[in-house]
Motif scaffolding. Sequence first.
Motif, short mmCIF file in Angstrom:
data_model
loop_
_atom_site.label_atom_id
_atom_site.label_comp_id
_atom_site.label_asym_id
_atom_site.label_seq_id
_atom_site.Cartn_x
_atom_site.Cartn_y
_atom_site.Cartn_z
N VAL A 33 -2.29 19.80 -3.71
CA VAL A 33 -1.28 19.03 -2.99
C VAL A 33 -1.91 18.32 -1.80
N ALA A 34 -2.80 19.03 -1.08
CA ALA A 34 -3.47 18.42 0.08
C ALA A 34 -4.33 17.23 -0.35
N THR A 35 -5.02 17.37 -1.47
CA THR A 35 -5.85 16.27 -1.96
C THR A 35 -5.02 15.05 -2.31
N VAL A 36 -3.87 15.28 -2.94
CA VAL A 36 -2.98 14.17 -3.28
C VAL A 36 -2.47 13.49 -2.01
N ALA A 37 -2.15 14.26 -0.98
CA ALA A 37 -1.70 13.68 0.29
C ALA A 37 -2.79 12.83 0.92
N VAL A 38 -4.04 13.30 0.85
CA VAL A 38 -5.17 12.53 1.40
C VAL A 38 -5.34 11.24 0.61
N MET A 39 -5.19 11.30 -0.70
CA MET A 39 -5.28 10.09 -1.52
C MET A 39 -4.23 9.07 -1.08
N ALA A 40 -3.00 9.53 -0.84
CA ALA A 40 -1.93 8.62 -0.41
C ALA A 40 -2.26 7.97 0.93
N MET A 41 -2.79 8.76 1.87
CA MET A 41 -3.17 8.19 3.17
C MET A 41 -4.31 7.19 3.03
N THR A 42 -5.25 7.48 2.14
CA THR A 42 -6.37 6.56 1.91
C THR A 42 -5.87 5.22 1.41
N ILE A 43 -4.92 5.24 0.50
CA ILE A 43 -4.39 3.99 -0.05
C ILE A 43 -3.71 3.17 1.04
N GLY A 65 0.82 -1.21 0.00
CA GLY A 65 0.00 0.00 0.00
C GLY A 65 0.85 1.26 0.00
N VAL A 66 1.91 1.27 0.80
CA VAL A 66 2.80 2.43 0.84
C VAL A 66 3.46 2.63 -0.53
N MET A 67 3.90 1.54 -1.15
CA MET A 67 4.53 1.64 -2.46
C MET A 67 3.53 2.14 -3.50
N LEU A 68 2.30 1.64 -3.44
CA LEU A 68 1.27 2.07 -4.39
C LEU A 68 0.94 3.54 -4.21
N ALA A 69 0.90 4.00 -2.96
CA ALA A 69 0.63 5.42 -2.69
C ALA A 69 1.71 6.31 -3.32
N LEU A 70 2.96 5.88 -3.22
CA LEU A 70 4.04 6.65 -3.83
C LEU A 70 3.92 6.70 -5.35
N VAL A 71 3.48 5.60 -5.94
CA VAL A 71 3.29 5.56 -7.39
C VAL A 71 2.19 6.54 -7.81
N VAL A 72 1.09 6.57 -7.06
CA VAL A 72 -0.02 7.47 -7.38
C VAL A 72 0.42 8.93 -7.25
N VAL A 73 1.16 9.24 -6.21
CA VAL A 73 1.66 10.61 -6.03
C VAL A 73 2.56 11.00 -7.21
#
Length: 494
Positions: A119-129, A97-105
């Motif tokens: 930027v805040a929305t992208v950070a929230v997306m990473a936390m969601t993943i 999940g952490v690796m996938l979040a980095l890929v999405v960012v």
Amino acid sequence: MLSLTRQRSAAAGGAVLMLRFGLGAVLNYSLGVVLAWMLTPSQFGAVSVLQNVLFLCSALLSAGFPWALTGVIVQAEARLGVDAAYRAAIVGNLGFGVMLALVVVGAQVTRNVVPGASVATVAVMAMTIAVTSMSTTLQGALHGERRFDGLSFVQTTGIGVKVALTLLLVSLVHLRVGGAALGFLGGAIVAAAAGAWALRDRLPRRGPMAWRVTTTRALSMAVATSAISLILTTDVVALSLVGQRHGVSAGDVATYQAAAVLARAPYFVAEALSSAVFPFIAKAETAAAVRSWFLAAYRWVPLALVPLQLILLVAPGTALALFFPAPYEQGADILRILSIGTLGLLTADMLLKTLYARDLTTSLARRVPIALMIEVTALIVAVPRWGAVGAAAAFAVGSWAAAGLLGHLFVRQYGASWPTRKVAMRYPLALAPLVVLLAVAGAVPEWPAVAVIAVGLALYAVTAVRVRLVRHEDVMRVWTVLRRLRPKRRAAQA
């Protein structure tokens, strides 16, 4: 009565999961419909891309370690091995999940996948993943333990929180894409917490981790299941990425998403059916038993799902007008094509779970990616030429390619079982009144059309029972399960 720790049979589990789907579908589709009315088409298009990105990530996180854990729990004889698999699956999926979040960012920064995301929305997306990686693992464990009540509770609660929080933030706080992202994060957090509570007596303490067996199963299953998930979601993402350079606007993506919301509902119904029989297919001792369990679930596709899809094929404009604002009615042709593709994809998904339950992961890993590559190739060719219609056609081609490849593997392993000519003739007989009334519905105004469709479905249900497509024991079994699910009345106190 609902019990988060109770193990249920296939019939009762299927009923519970279907009820979960019913409530979850109402919530999810209500969210999509309400957002379509609240947002401009460009805003709804951006939110749709965000939703599909997060759904794809959730599907990828569900594809490997959770299904591997389900399989280990179903087939294991010693609790020690199960505990080690729990530990490996939780840690392994969190890392993924952490690796996938980095890929999405990285993709968002370089390619602007979600239009207008801050930027805040992208950070929230990473936390969601990252949080979703935990909740999906726990749902896999509940599935393997046959705790269908707990699984349904986790999924429904997460969806409910996601919908409520998203609507609150979008309507009252006036956050748009960011509000949707925060709603998804809230739902993921609640689902993870509910899953941990439902498994409180099963979660292991510190100890060894079964890395080898769990990771091997996860990787082999992830290839095929991830490919199915990509077939389901790549069309929307590709329409945004590829289409931006060829005149496809966010409004066009919004129209496509509105059609997809309706067209893909049967896919999730079938997913509930195949999930209910998965533990029993895994334990089946003969090829005939495997075929019997699969057909027990799949027979409801032509009986219950195809009639609903006929509505989308014959009267798509009525369906869109009923749920979405007027601008989205131009998606009628897209809805027709997507409905055809959905039938192929739900067939492929049910075959995939059956074959995975029998450990045919190597064959699956070779076949399903072929269908994904067919869809991707079709998207690259069709989207620049035909826009949203091309994306829908590419989805249908990829879906039916997957169904054909997996159907061939299933027949080769377990044989085919065809209905007799007498039984096959009953099906068009039952469908005939529905088809006639759907043709009428397509030619009358919206609300009279809804009444005509309702009458057609009622006539189909009655006819299907009368010609014995739906057997008497099926009807009695449903009533029995529903009675058991009702809370018992408390005895009156003196």
